[in-house]
Design a protein around this motif. Structure first.
Motif, PDB file in Angstrom:
ATOM      1  N   GLN A 284     -70.958  -9.025  47.434  1.00 31.68           N
ATOM      2  CA  GLN A 284     -69.647  -9.550  47.047  1.00 31.68           C
ATOM      3  C   GLN A 284     -69.566  -9.777  45.534  1.00 31.68           C
ATOM      4  OE1 GLN A 284     -67.869 -13.631  48.158  1.00 31.68           O
ATOM      5  NE2 GLN A 284     -67.194 -12.298  49.843  1.00 31.68           N
ATOM      6  N   MET A 285     -70.696 -10.100  44.919  1.00 31.28           N
ATOM      7  CA  MET A 285     -70.721 -10.231  43.462  1.00 31.28           C
ATOM      8  C   MET A 285     -70.441  -8.871  42.811  1.00 31.28           C
ATOM      9  SD  MET A 285     -74.084 -12.667  42.976  1.00 31.28           S
ATOM     10  CE  MET A 285     -74.423 -13.980  44.166  1.00 31.28           C
ATOM     11  N   PHE A 286     -71.098  -7.834  43.329  1.00 24.68           N
ATOM     12  CA  PHE A 286     -70.856  -6.491  42.795  1.00 24.68           C
ATOM     13  C   PHE A 286     -69.411  -6.067  43.046  1.00 24.68           C
ATOM     14  CE2 PHE A 286     -75.501  -5.918  42.561  1.00 24.68           C
ATOM     15  CZ  PHE A 286     -75.587  -5.285  41.336  1.00 24.68           C
TER      16      PHE A 286
ATOM     17  N   VAL B 201     -66.453 -16.640  37.532  1.00 25.27           N
ATOM     18  CA  VAL B 201     -66.396 -15.788  36.344  1.00 25.27           C
ATOM     19  C   VAL B 201     -67.727 -15.808  35.612  1.00 25.27           C
ATOM     20  CG1 VAL B 201     -65.321 -15.490  34.068  1.00 25.27           C
ATOM     21  CG2 VAL B 201     -63.896 -15.987  36.063  1.00 25.27           C
ATOM     22  N   GLN B 202     -68.324 -16.983  35.487  1.00 16.84           N
ATOM     23  CA  GLN B 202     -69.608 -17.102  34.808  1.00 16.84           C
ATOM     24  C   GLN B 202     -70.697 -16.306  35.525  1.00 16.84           C
ATOM     25  OE1 GLN B 202     -70.032 -21.334  34.811  1.00 16.84           O
ATOM     26  NE2 GLN B 202     -68.927 -21.623  32.882  1.00 16.84           N
ATOM     27  N   ILE B 203     -70.663 -16.339  36.840  1.00 16.31           N
ATOM     28  CA  ILE B 203     -71.650 -15.582  37.620  1.00 16.31           C
ATOM     29  C   ILE B 203     -71.484 -14.082  37.375  1.00 16.31           C
ATOM     30  CG2 ILE B 203     -72.368 -14.942  39.963  1.00 16.31           C
ATOM     31  CD1 ILE B 203     -71.619 -17.849  40.800  1.00 16.31           C
ATOM     32  N   LEU B 204     -70.251 -13.613  37.394  1.00 21.87           N
ATOM     33  CA  LEU B 204     -69.998 -12.186  37.172  1.00 21.87           C
ATOM     34  C   LEU B 204     -70.346 -11.785  35.747  1.00 21.87           C
ATOM     35  CD1 LEU B 204     -66.641 -11.690  39.116  1.00 21.87           C
ATOM     36  CD2 LEU B 204     -68.960 -11.130  39.861  1.00 21.87           C
ATOM     37  N   GLN B 205     -70.045 -12.647  34.782  1.00 20.38           N
ATOM     38  CA  GLN B 205     -70.397 -12.353  33.390  1.00 20.38           C
ATOM     39  C   GLN B 205     -71.911 -12.255  33.229  1.00 20.38           C
ATOM     40  OE1 GLN B 205     -68.400 -15.625  31.418  1.00 20.38           O
ATOM     41  NE2 GLN B 205     -66.654 -14.347  30.842  1.00 20.38           N
ATOM     42  N   ALA B 206     -72.629 -13.160  33.878  1.00 19.73           N
ATOM     43  CA  ALA B 206     -74.091 -13.138  33.795  1.00 19.73           C
ATOM     44  C   ALA B 206     -74.656 -11.881  34.455  1.00 19.73           C
ATOM     45  CB  ALA B 206     -74.667 -14.382  34.458  1.00 19.73           C
TER      46      ALA B 206
ATOM     47  N   VAL C 162     -81.332  -6.182  39.835  1.00 12.86           N
ATOM     48  CA  VAL C 162     -81.038  -7.582  39.591  1.00 12.86           C
ATOM     49  C   VAL C 162     -81.120  -8.346  40.910  1.00 12.86           C
ATOM     50  CG1 VAL C 162     -79.290  -9.237  38.823  1.00 12.86           C
ATOM     51  CG2 VAL C 162     -79.558  -7.059  37.622  1.00 12.86           C
ATOM     52  N   THR C 163     -81.939  -9.375  40.940  1.00 15.91           N
ATOM     53  CA  THR C 163     -82.061 -10.200  42.138  1.00 15.91           C
ATOM     54  C   THR C 163     -81.243 -11.472  41.967  1.00 15.91           C
ATOM     55  OG1 THR C 163     -83.990 -11.403  41.299  1.00 15.91           O
ATOM     56  CG2 THR C 163     -84.401  -9.342  42.502  1.00 15.91           C
ATOM     57  N   THR C 164     -80.890 -12.085  43.094  1.00 16.56           N
ATOM     58  CA  THR C 164     -80.153 -13.341  43.011  1.00 16.56           C
ATOM     59  C   THR C 164     -81.021 -14.426  42.388  1.00 16.56           C
ATOM     60  OG1 THR C 164     -80.773 -13.806  45.308  1.00 16.56           O
ATOM     61  CG2 THR C 164     -78.590 -12.860  44.919  1.00 16.56           C
ATOM     62  N   ALA C 165     -82.342 -14.341  42.583  1.00 20.02           N
ATOM     63  CA  ALA C 165     -83.240 -15.321  41.981  1.00 20.02           C
ATOM     64  C   ALA C 165     -83.182 -15.228  40.455  1.00 20.02           C
ATOM     65  CB  ALA C 165     -84.669 -15.098  42.474  1.00 20.02           C
ATOM     66  N   ALA C 166     -83.214 -13.999  39.933  1.00 17.21           N
ATOM     67  CA  ALA C 166     -83.146 -13.814  38.485  1.00 17.21           C
ATOM     68  C   ALA C 166     -81.786 -14.235  37.944  1.00 17.21           C
ATOM     69  CB  ALA C 166     -83.426 -12.354  38.140  1.00 17.21           C
ATOM     70  N   LEU C 167     -80.740 -13.922  38.692  1.00 15.30           N
ATOM     71  CA  LEU C 167     -79.392 -14.298  38.274  1.00 15.30           C
ATOM     72  C   LEU C 167     -79.242 -15.820  38.236  1.00 15.30           C
ATOM     73  CD1 LEU C 167     -76.496 -13.473  37.550  1.00 15.30           C
ATOM     74  CD2 LEU C 167     -76.014 -13.273  39.999  1.00 15.30           C
ATOM     75  N   ALA C 168     -79.755 -16.486  39.260  1.00 15.39           N
ATOM     76  CA  ALA C 168     -79.694 -17.945  39.308  1.00 15.39           C
ATOM     77  C   ALA C 168     -80.480 -18.558  38.161  1.00 15.39           C
ATOM     78  CB  ALA C 168     -80.223 -18.447  40.646  1.00 15.39           C
ATOM     79  N   ALA C 169     -81.645 -17.972  37.863  1.00 11.45           N
ATOM     80  CA  ALA C 169     -82.471 -18.481  36.769  1.00 11.45           C
ATOM     81  C   ALA C 169     -81.743 -18.333  35.434  1.00 11.45           C
ATOM     82  CB  ALA C 169     -83.805 -17.736  36.732  1.00 11.45           C
ATOM     83  N   ARG C 170     -81.056 -17.231  35.255  1.00 12.95           N
ATOM     84  CA  ARG C 170     -80.313 -17.020  34.008  1.00 12.95           C
ATOM     85  C   ARG C 170     -79.221 -18.075  33.839  1.00 12.95           C
ATOM     86  NH1 ARG C 170     -79.457 -12.435  30.645  1.00 12.95           N
ATOM     87  NH2 ARG C 170     -77.527 -12.623  29.431  1.00 12.95           N
ATOM     88  N   LEU C 171     -78.597 -18.444  34.943  1.00 11.10           N
ATOM     89  CA  LEU C 171     -77.519 -19.423  34.915  1.00 11.10           C
ATOM     90  C   LEU C 171     -78.027 -20.864  35.011  1.00 11.10           C
ATOM     91  CD1 LEU C 171     -75.029 -17.555  37.248  1.00 11.10           C
ATOM     92  CD2 LEU C 171     -74.627 -18.101  34.856  1.00 11.10           C
TER      93      LEU C 171
END
Length: 217
Positions: free
Chosen positions: A74-76, A31-36, A49-58
């Protein structure tokens, strides 16, 4: 959004000792990943949005993301599932609670546009802007979403046409449903591409009076 606990056992233990926070359960992390991801899509003019940027945000590693999702696609898909469940859950309630096909159609358009307005990041997914460089099946799924919206409108309007005893109820309902769906998509696209400045529900009552006049009853 609340801070996310680190993924390594040592860091998780340290976080628990330091401030009492516990490592999120697997379902909570998803849920946190999808919210981010949705929050990143809400940024006007945001690039892909890249997975690198998403990981950095989290504040986690990219590998941590892939423990919960097999791919970015799968996230989308998780976001699309949220859109489908939210919108069609409300559409099903309309079918149960609103006997009049014209009023049901008006409320369907309203709830769809209001959903987009309240969820800007989701709107970018709905209109495909966030899916341009992603797996083609994601866009196909959103196309199917709007096909279902059009089908629901067509069914509503056919009921209205039958009551009004028009000569070609099915043809008329199909044409009207197509035009109304195109209107909805256009409003959502304008909202996303204006940097979320042009509300999709702007002058909605006036537009509904043109698209779904009460005189059709």
């Amino acid at each position: 959004m609340a801070d996310i606990a680190p993924d390594s056992p040592a860091e998780a233990a340290a976080a628990t000792e330091g401030n009492g926070r516990k490592r999120p359960k697997p379902g909570e992390r998803r849920v946190q990943i999808l919210q981010a991801l949705a929050a990143m899509l809400e940024q006007p003019g945001a690039e892909r949005v890249t997975t690198a940027a998403l990981a950095a945000r989290l504040e986690v590693s990219e590998a941590a993301l892939y423990r919960h999702f097999a791919s970015k696609a799968q996230m989308f898909e998780g976001l699309i599932e949220f859109i489908e469940q939210s919108v069609f859950g409300l559409v099903n309630q309309l079918v149960e609670r609103e006997p009049d096909g014209n009023a049901r159609s008006r409320k369907l358009v309203t709830l769809l546009l209001q959903f987009g307005e309240k969820n800007p990041g989701m709107t970018r997914v709905m209109v495909g802007d966030a899916l341009v460089h992603e797996n083609e099946r994601l866009q196909q799924r959103m196309n199917l979403f709007f096909d279902k919206i059009e089908s629901a409108l067509r069914q509503n309007l056919r009921e209205v046409a039958l009551v009004a005893q028009v000569a070609t109820p099915t043809v008329d309902a199909q044409a009207d449903a197509s035009a109304i769906t195109a209107f909805c998509v256009g409003r959502l696209q304008r909202f996303a591409r204006s940097g979320f400045k042009r509300s999709p529900s702007e002058h909605l009552e006036h537009s509904l009076a043109l698209l779904l006049p009460v005189t059709h009853l």
